[in-house]
Design an enzyme around this catalytic site. Structure first.
Site, PDB file in Angstrom:
ATOM      1  N   GLY A  95       0.609  -1.475   0.128  1.00 16.24           N
ATOM      2  CA  GLY A  95      -0.087  -0.188  -0.064  1.00 16.24           C
ATOM      3  C   GLY A  95       1.084   1.196   0.100  1.00 16.24           C
ATOM      4  O   GLY A  95       0.545   2.433   0.526  1.00 16.24           O
ATOM      5  N   ASN A 114       1.377   3.192  -2.638  1.00 15.89           N
ATOM      6  CA  ASN A 114       0.760   4.173  -3.592  1.00 15.89           C
ATOM      7  C   ASN A 114      -0.610   4.678  -2.752  1.00 15.89           C
ATOM      8  O   ASN A 114      -0.855   5.702  -2.742  1.00 15.89           O
ATOM      9  CB  ASN A 114       0.404   3.254  -4.864  1.00 15.89           C
ATOM     10  CG  ASN A 114       1.548   3.543  -5.755  1.00 15.89           C
ATOM     11  OD1 ASN A 114       1.905   4.557  -6.297  1.00 15.89           O
ATOM     12  ND2 ASN A 114       2.108   2.175  -5.827  1.00 15.89           N
ATOM     13  N   LYS A 127     -10.093 -13.269  -9.906  1.00 17.82           N
ATOM     14  CA  LYS A 127     -10.790 -12.106  -9.914  1.00 17.82           C
ATOM     15  C   LYS A 127     -11.894 -11.591  -8.795  1.00 17.82           C
ATOM     16  O   LYS A 127     -12.067 -12.542  -7.845  1.00 17.82           O
ATOM     17  CB  LYS A 127     -11.811 -12.578 -11.243  1.00 17.82           C
ATOM     18  CG  LYS A 127     -12.810 -13.690 -10.930  1.00 17.82           C
ATOM     19  CD  LYS A 127     -13.598 -14.061 -12.209  1.00 17.82           C
ATOM     20  CE  LYS A 127     -14.495 -15.263 -11.932  1.00 17.82           C
ATOM     21  NZ  LYS A 127     -15.218 -15.607 -13.278  1.00 17.82           N
ATOM     22  N   MET A 157      -4.537  -7.201  -6.813  1.00 19.51           N
ATOM     23  CA  MET A 157      -4.147  -8.120  -7.708  1.00 19.51           C
ATOM     24  C   MET A 157      -5.280  -8.967  -8.238  1.00 19.51           C
ATOM     25  O   MET A 157      -5.058 -10.138  -8.472  1.00 19.51           O
ATOM     26  CB  MET A 157      -3.013  -8.980  -7.041  1.00 19.51           C
ATOM     27  CG  MET A 157      -1.945  -8.053  -6.400  1.00 19.51           C
ATOM     28  SD  MET A 157      -1.442  -6.890  -7.861  1.00 19.51           S
ATOM     29  CE  MET A 157      -0.100  -8.095  -8.636  1.00 19.51           C
ATOM     30  N   ARG A 158      -6.329  -8.676  -8.165  1.00 21.28           N
ATOM     31  CA  ARG A 158      -7.595  -9.245  -8.902  1.00 21.28           C
ATOM     32  C   ARG A 158      -8.139  -8.700  -9.817  1.00 21.28           C
ATOM     33  O   ARG A 158      -8.021  -7.291  -9.872  1.00 21.28           O
ATOM     34  CB  ARG A 158      -8.814  -9.378  -7.690  1.00 21.28           C
ATOM     35  CG  ARG A 158      -8.326 -10.060  -6.510  1.00 21.28           C
ATOM     36  CD  ARG A 158      -8.563 -11.435  -6.239  1.00 21.28           C
ATOM     37  NE  ARG A 158      -8.355 -11.830  -5.050  1.00 21.28           N
ATOM     38  CZ  ARG A 158      -8.245 -13.377  -4.520  1.00 21.28           C
ATOM     39  NH1 ARG A 158      -8.971 -14.072  -5.463  1.00 21.28           N
ATOM     40  NH2 ARG A 158      -7.918 -13.489  -3.537  1.00 21.28           N
ATOM     41  N   ASN A 165      -6.526   2.810 -12.067  1.00 22.69           N
ATOM     42  CA  ASN A 165      -5.456   1.840 -11.584  1.00 22.69           C
ATOM     43  C   ASN A 165      -3.891   2.311 -12.136  1.00 22.69           C
ATOM     44  O   ASN A 165      -3.876   3.236 -12.781  1.00 22.69           O
ATOM     45  CB  ASN A 165      -5.576   0.518 -12.443  1.00 22.69           C
ATOM     46  CG  ASN A 165      -4.519  -0.578 -12.008  1.00 22.69           C
ATOM     47  OD1 ASN A 165      -4.245  -0.628 -11.010  1.00 22.69           O
ATOM     48  ND2 ASN A 165      -3.914  -1.121 -12.893  1.00 22.69           N
ATOM     49  N   HIS A 188      -0.277   1.052 -12.854  1.00 17.95           N
ATOM     50  CA  HIS A 188       0.440   0.084 -13.342  1.00 17.95           C
ATOM     51  C   HIS A 188       2.026  -0.047 -13.525  1.00 17.95           C
ATOM     52  O   HIS A 188       2.384   1.332 -14.208  1.00 17.95           O
ATOM     53  CB  HIS A 188      -0.301  -0.490 -14.784  1.00 17.95           C
ATOM     54  CG  HIS A 188       0.362  -1.636 -15.252  1.00 17.95           C
ATOM     55  ND1 HIS A 188       0.173  -3.001 -15.060  1.00 17.95           N
ATOM     56  CD2 HIS A 188       1.477  -2.113 -16.495  1.00 17.95           C
ATOM     57  CE1 HIS A 188       0.802  -3.910 -15.455  1.00 17.95           C
ATOM     58  NE2 HIS A 188       1.684  -3.503 -16.434  1.00 17.95           N
TER      59      HIS A 188
HETATM   60  C1  GAR Z   1       2.680  -1.045  -7.480  1.00 15.75           C
HETATM   61  O1  GAR Z   1       4.095  -1.181  -8.330  1.00 15.75           O
HETATM   62  C2  GAR Z   1       1.602  -1.157  -8.570  1.00 15.75           C
HETATM   63  O2  GAR Z   1       1.863  -0.484  -9.847  1.00 15.75           O
HETATM   64  C3  GAR Z   1       1.558  -2.694  -8.834  1.00 15.75           C
HETATM   65  O3  GAR Z   1       1.717  -3.081  -7.595  1.00 15.75           O
HETATM   66  C4  GAR Z   1       2.420  -2.569  -6.585  1.00 15.75           C
HETATM   67  C5  GAR Z   1       1.694  -2.170  -5.433  1.00 15.75           C
HETATM   68  O4  GAR Z   1       2.834  -1.492  -4.631  1.00 15.75           O
HETATM   69  N1  GAR Z   1       0.369  -2.818  -9.632  1.00 15.75           N
HETATM   70  C6  GAR Z   1       0.206  -3.983 -10.266  1.00 15.75           C
HETATM   71  O5  GAR Z   1       1.214  -4.622 -10.797  1.00 15.75           O
HETATM   72  C7  GAR Z   1      -1.398  -4.145 -10.882  1.00 15.75           C
HETATM   73  N2  GAR Z   1      -1.205  -5.086 -11.928  1.00 15.75           N
HETATM   74  P1  GAR Z   1       1.851  -0.817  -3.269  1.00 15.75           P
HETATM   75  O6  GAR Z   1       1.121  -1.868  -2.589  1.00 15.75           O
HETATM   76  O7  GAR Z   1       3.197  -0.593  -2.394  1.00 15.75           O
HETATM   77  O8  GAR Z   1       1.126   0.339  -3.788  1.00 15.75           O
END
Ligand code: GAR
Length: 195
Positions: A12, A14, A65, A92-93, A109, A111
């Site tokens: 988390g 982000n 999902k 991740m779903r 989202n 990415h």
């Molecule tokens: C982030 O790097 C995000 O871009 C990625 O998961 C990480 C989560 O980090 N998302 C994906 O790969 C989605 N397909 P966080 O939990 O520290 O924010």
């Protein structure tokens, strides 16, 4: 003002960047709740620390999902918390029709690649292993495809010969933490709308 729910499955960071931007007054949003499909996810601890409702939901029997009963529970939770916009942050779903239709054009989202390159899982590793010299992150609207929705914001990093996957990911995450609150503020400002 965005009435936000943030979804995540992991650390988390982000989500923390979004919380920090709201608390600093640089993002015009209220975080109504933070949701996770992982009971002990750090993202839920971050929510509790900031007195934001932390909600864990169950996606079973689905492994990849959010659908069926889990989706129904999530929709009810969002309604109860008066949520009008959803930010996926390491969730991740795959989000399915029920949520996509209820929040059409109102789910975004982040990415860890410069889409449309390297969609799907482990995108940072995919890019690193491919040997690209420039990569980055993308904030995009969520549609029914895998990382195919309209792009809102991107930030890039360069990969030096001395970089490891870990050092590259550190640089990438730092850019994500700028790109995501910035994109949300553009949306809050109505500077960006779904085409
Ligand atoms: C982030 O790097 C995000 O871009 C990625 O998961 C990480 C989560 O980090 N998302 C994906 O790969 C989605 N397909 P966080 O939990 O520290 O924010």
């Amino acid at each position: 003002m965005l009435k936000l729910a943030i979804f995540g499955s992991g650390s988390g960071t982000n989500c923390q960047a979004i919380i920090n931007a709201v608390e600093a007054g640089t993002l015009n949003a209220e975080i109504k709740c933070i949701l996770s499909d992982v009971e002990d996810a750090v993202i839920l601890e971050r929510a509790r620390k900031h007195n934001i409702p932390a909600i864990c939901f169950n996606c079973a029997p689905f492994k990849t999902k959010l659908d069926g009963e889990g989706e129904r529970v999530v929709l009810q939770t969002l309604k109860e918390h008066d949520v009008d916009f959803i930010a996926l942050a390491g969730f991740m779903r795959i989000v399915k029709e029920g949520l996509l239709n209820a929040y059409a054009g109102r789910i975004v989202n982040i990415h860890p690649s410069l889409l449309p390159s390297f969609p799907g899982l482990d995108s940072g590793k995919q890019a690193f292993d491919y040997g690209v010299k420039i990569t980055g992150c993308t904030v995009h609207f969520v549609d029914s495809g895998i990382d195919t929705g309209a792009i809102i914001n991107q930030r890039m990093i360069t990969i030096e010969d001395s970089d490891t996957l870990a050092s590259m990911m550190d640089k990438l995450h730092a850019q994500e933490h700028i790109a995501y609150p910035e994109a949300l503020q553009w949306i809050a400002d109505r500077r960006t709308t779904l085409k």
